[in-house]
Structure formats: C-alpha cells, structure tokens
Scaffold this motif. Sequence first.
Motif, short mmCIF file in Angstrom:
data_model
loop_
_atom_site.label_atom_id
_atom_site.label_comp_id
_atom_site.label_asym_id
_atom_site.label_seq_id
_atom_site.Cartn_x
_atom_site.Cartn_y
_atom_site.Cartn_z
N UNK A 14 0.85 -1.19 0.00
CA UNK A 14 0.00 0.00 0.00
C UNK A 14 0.88 1.24 0.00
N UNK A 15 0.23 2.38 -0.16
CA UNK A 15 0.92 3.66 -0.06
C UNK A 15 0.01 4.61 0.71
N UNK A 16 0.58 5.70 1.18
CA UNK A 16 -0.19 6.68 1.95
C UNK A 16 -0.14 8.03 1.26
N UNK A 17 -1.14 8.85 1.58
CA UNK A 17 -1.16 10.23 1.14
C UNK A 17 -1.00 11.11 2.36
N UNK A 18 -0.17 12.12 2.25
CA UNK A 18 0.03 13.07 3.34
C UNK A 18 1.48 13.14 3.76
N UNK A 19 1.95 14.35 3.99
CA UNK A 19 3.35 14.57 4.36
C UNK A 19 3.75 13.84 5.64
N UNK B 129 -11.06 0.34 -0.51
CA UNK B 129 -10.10 1.20 0.17
C UNK B 129 -9.69 2.41 -0.68
N UNK B 130 -10.42 2.67 -1.74
CA UNK B 130 -10.09 3.80 -2.63
C UNK B 130 -10.09 5.10 -1.83
N UNK B 131 -8.99 5.84 -1.93
CA UNK B 131 -8.88 7.12 -1.27
C UNK B 131 -8.67 7.06 0.23
N UNK B 132 -8.37 5.88 0.76
CA UNK B 132 -8.23 5.69 2.21
C UNK B 132 -6.77 5.40 2.55
N UNK B 133 -6.25 6.05 3.58
CA UNK B 133 -4.94 5.68 4.10
C UNK B 133 -5.13 4.42 4.95
N UNK B 134 -4.65 3.29 4.44
CA UNK B 134 -4.84 2.01 5.11
C UNK B 134 -3.76 1.81 6.18
N UNK B 135 -3.81 2.68 7.17
CA UNK B 135 -2.86 2.62 8.28
C UNK B 135 -3.04 1.34 9.09
N UNK B 136 -2.10 1.06 9.93
CA UNK B 136 -2.19 -0.11 10.80
C UNK B 136 -3.43 -0.02 11.68
N UNK B 137 -3.71 1.16 12.20
CA UNK B 137 -4.89 1.35 13.04
C UNK B 137 -6.17 1.06 12.25
N UNK C 132 -2.42 -5.57 -3.04
CA UNK C 132 -2.04 -4.17 -3.03
C UNK C 132 -3.33 -3.43 -2.66
N UNK C 133 -3.40 -2.93 -1.46
CA UNK C 133 -4.63 -2.31 -0.98
C UNK C 133 -4.99 -1.05 -1.76
N UNK C 134 -4.01 -0.45 -2.42
CA UNK C 134 -4.28 0.71 -3.28
C UNK C 134 -5.20 0.32 -4.44
N UNK C 135 -5.20 -0.96 -4.82
CA UNK C 135 -6.01 -1.44 -5.95
C UNK C 135 -7.38 -1.96 -5.53
#
Length: 132
Positions: free
Chosen positions: A14-19, A77-85, A70-73
């Motif tokens: 996965x990947x994340x959005x945000x600095x 989960x579209x548009x979601x930061x799939x963090x551990x939490x 790949x959770x980005x696909x």
Amino acid sequence: MFSITVRDHLMIAHSFRGEVFGPAQRLHGATFLVDATFRREQLDEDNIVVDIGLATKELGTVVGELNYRNLDDEPKFAGVNTSTEFLAKVVADRLAERIHKGALGEGARGLASLSVTLHESHIAWASYERDL
C-alpha cells in the motif's frame, strides 16, 4: 473477564497520502502479525471463551481476504490511508460480522468484546477494540 487470543499474519502492499507519512507515501510492503482477542464475562457451558479452532479458522479467512493484496487497488479502500490502526478495525469489524452470522458457533454469541492487534514490528503495533 476471560479471554483467548489467536494469531495469524498478513502481507500487503500500500501507499499513503500526506506529508506525515514521509517515504511511506510511495508504494511499500508491510507484514503484520495479527492477534484477535475474544472476551467474555462468563465461560460458556463448555467452560471456554470460544472454540479456539473456529476462532483461528475465521481469523484466517478474514486475513486471507486481504493477504497478498495491493490495498491501493482494492475498491473498498479507494482514497483511504490504510494505516495499521485502520486495518485493525477492518479485521475486527469483519470478524464481528462473522461472529454475528454464527461462524464461530452459538457459544460465541455470548462474547462481550473483540480486539484486534496488528504488530508492525517487535517494537510497534496498533489495536482496535469493539463491543459485540
């Protein structure tokens, strides 16, 4: 309160959005140990919290729906930061749904709560706990 915990593992990309995520904004992999803890105030008529074999099987089913993805696909989960939490809550909610449908047997209907912990490493983890 009585409890049992069962364990599995999960490997995702996965990947994340945000600095705040720094280099994790790029696609990367993660491997988690997944612990699911089931709790109840009184043991059932067999003196157990829940059937440990069924708990293990159902955790494996839920984790299997996410494993090697790949959770980005994934459209859910579209548009979601799939963090551990966030993923701890996803696993807990999916397990709760299976409990309510009877997948862990009738005795599991007496469970009070469920918590799911995803261990990112030996020094960091996140949990989500919910009532049943």
